[in-house]
Design a protein around this motif. Structure first.
Motif, PDB file in Angstrom:
ATOM      1  N   THR A   1      92.905  46.110  11.436  1.00 20.83           N
ATOM      2  CA  THR A   1      93.609  47.388  11.339  1.00 20.83           C
ATOM      3  C   THR A   1      94.213  47.555   9.953  1.00 20.83           C
ATOM      4  O   THR A   1      94.700  46.602   9.342  1.00 20.83           O
ATOM      5  N   ALA A   2      94.183  48.777   9.463  1.00 17.67           N
ATOM      6  CA  ALA A   2      94.833  49.147   8.201  1.00 17.67           C
ATOM      7  C   ALA A   2      94.940  50.663   8.218  1.00 17.67           C
ATOM      8  O   ALA A   2      93.952  51.361   7.970  1.00 17.67           O
ATOM      9  N   SER A   3      96.129  51.173   8.541  1.00 16.41           N
ATOM     10  CA  SER A   3      96.214  52.610   8.766  1.00 16.41           C
ATOM     11  C   SER A   3      97.639  53.124   8.648  1.00 16.41           C
ATOM     12  O   SER A   3      98.598  52.421   8.962  1.00 16.41           O
ATOM     13  N   GLY A   4      97.729  54.373   8.206  1.00 14.39           N
ATOM     14  CA  GLY A   4      99.009  55.071   8.196  1.00 14.39           C
ATOM     15  C   GLY A   4      99.269  55.810   9.489  1.00 14.39           C
ATOM     16  O   GLY A   4     100.329  56.409   9.659  1.00 14.39           O
ATOM     17  N   GLY A   5      98.305  55.790  10.422  1.00 16.52           N
ATOM     18  CA  GLY A   5      98.496  56.442  11.716  1.00 16.52           C
ATOM     19  C   GLY A   5      97.477  57.534  11.976  1.00 16.52           C
ATOM     20  O   GLY A   5      96.354  57.486  11.475  1.00 16.52           O
TER      21      GLY A   5
ATOM     22  N   MET B   1      94.014  57.890  20.548  1.00 15.30           N
ATOM     23  CA  MET B   1      94.836  56.778  21.025  1.00 15.30           C
ATOM     24  C   MET B   1      94.382  56.313  22.418  1.00 15.30           C
ATOM     25  O   MET B   1      94.049  55.131  22.590  1.00 15.30           O
ATOM     26  N   PRO B   2      94.302  57.197  23.416  1.00 19.68           N
ATOM     27  CA  PRO B   2      93.781  56.734  24.718  1.00 19.68           C
ATOM     28  C   PRO B   2      92.316  56.316  24.649  1.00 19.68           C
ATOM     29  O   PRO B   2      91.904  55.386  25.360  1.00 19.68           O
TER      30      PRO B   2
ATOM     31  N   THR C   1     100.472  51.131  10.934  1.00 21.65           N
ATOM     32  CA  THR C   1     101.605  51.941  11.383  1.00 21.65           C
ATOM     33  C   THR C   1     101.144  53.113  12.251  1.00 21.65           C
ATOM     34  O   THR C   1      99.952  53.334  12.448  1.00 21.65           O
ATOM     35  N   GLY C   2     102.122  53.861  12.751  1.00 18.14           N
ATOM     36  CA  GLY C   2     101.863  55.099  13.476  1.00 18.14           C
ATOM     37  C   GLY C   2     101.073  54.912  14.754  1.00 18.14           C
ATOM     38  O   GLY C   2     101.229  53.937  15.486  1.00 18.14           O
ATOM     39  N   GLY C   3     100.186  55.887  15.023  1.00 18.58           N
ATOM     40  CA  GLY C   3      99.431  55.917  16.268  1.00 18.58           C
ATOM     41  C   GLY C   3      98.489  54.753  16.455  1.00 18.58           C
ATOM     42  O   GLY C   3      98.126  54.421  17.590  1.00 18.58           O
TER      43      GLY C   3
END
Length: 286
Positions: free
Chosen positions: A162-166, A179-180, A205-207
């Motif tokens: 994972t590598a994300s701002g959301g 997300m689901p 981070t985030g979602g």
């Protein structure tokens, strides 16, 4: 000056056979500010040899470092609707996608590949922070579902970096629906009795944190990784308390039981191979 620059200097270079040196031979560590020669940095897998700071890596790097001998096969992911909301802020979303694709040479913020890790067939999905901050839109959701299906088809473990701002704001509620979908993807792997391993890298981070990133059978993080849902300043303003030192960093989360281990990048491939071997031992015996 123009005559010297435009005529004399090129002539001298031609006679001497000298070439322009690339601009990216040296890299500065963002933590200790030391200069590192590019070959030394590549050999260290983008970890500073002076202070041990783990610099951000691309999805392509992750795949090459994880699979045996750096050999893997990338799969073509399902195509998502490129601009479902015809979104525009300071710039059209379609133009932002084009710029990101031209810069990264990727279709979106995720790559999926299969190969062997420690000799065991494995599927790996790696997120690309360099592609619009690794934001999770419908294409990332499609990629995660495709990775899960491939893992089940090959009866192989699934590793997700994972590598994300959301969530990707340009896709609105469509982005939130990933997300689901990503949770369902992780559940597909678990229901098949296969290991689902998550490697949290800076930042997560985030979602993404609020969905598939925190559902691994085994949760690993690289040193110093930022992991959280909301920003520290927002949390402080909400709870009206000063947050502890190192809050939302991998080491703090490990100490408080949120993640299972913090592993240095140089030891990560060996650790993943060992975990896969342990997690699939009963299946092999059966």
């Amino acid at each position: 000056m123009s005559w010297l620059t435009e005529y004399v200097r090129p002539k001298i270079r031609t006679l001497l056979g000298r070439k322009e040196a690339p601009d990216n031979l040296w890299h500065q560590c963002p933590s200790c500010q030391q200069m590192i020669f590019h070959t030394e940095l590549a050999a260290a897998k983008k970890v500073c040899p002076h202070c041990g700071h783990h610099m951000r890596a691309t999805a392509q790097d992750r795949l090459a470092w994880t699979f045996d001998d750096g050999s893997f096969t990338k799969i073509e992911l399902p195509k998502a609707v490129p601009d479902p909301l015809k979104f525009r802020d300071q710039k059209r979303y379609a133009d932002r996608l084009k710029d990101a694709r031209d810069r990264t040479k990727q279709d979106d913020a995720i790559l999926v590949a299969h190969g062997t890790v420690g000799g065991a067939n494995t599927v790996v999905a790696a997120m690309s922070f360099e592609f619009m901050g690794g934001s999770m839109g419908s294409a990332v959701g499609e990629g995660l579902v495709a990775a899960a299906r491939l893992a089940v088809l090959q009866n192989a473990p699934l590793i997700v970096y994972t590598a994300s701002g959301g969530a990707r704001m340009q896709e609105g509620a469509i982005s939130l629906m990933q997300m689901p979908r990503s949770i369902i993807a992780s559940q597909m792997v678990k229901e098949a009795g296969l290991p689902y391993i998550v490697v949290l890298t800076d930042p997560t981070t985030g979602g993404v944190t609020a969905s598939f990133a925190m559902l691994g059978d085994i949760q690993i993080a690289e040193p110093g990784t930022l992991i959280g849902f909301a920003g520290a300043r927002v949390i402080e303003q909400t709870v009206r308390e000063k947050l502890p030192e190192g809050f939302q960093r991998a080491e703090y989360l490990h100490q408080h039981g949120i993640i299972d281990m913090v592993v240095k990048r140089g030891e990560l491939t060996e650790t993943l191979a060992r975990l896969i071997s342990l997690a699939t031992a009963n299946k092999k015996a059966a």
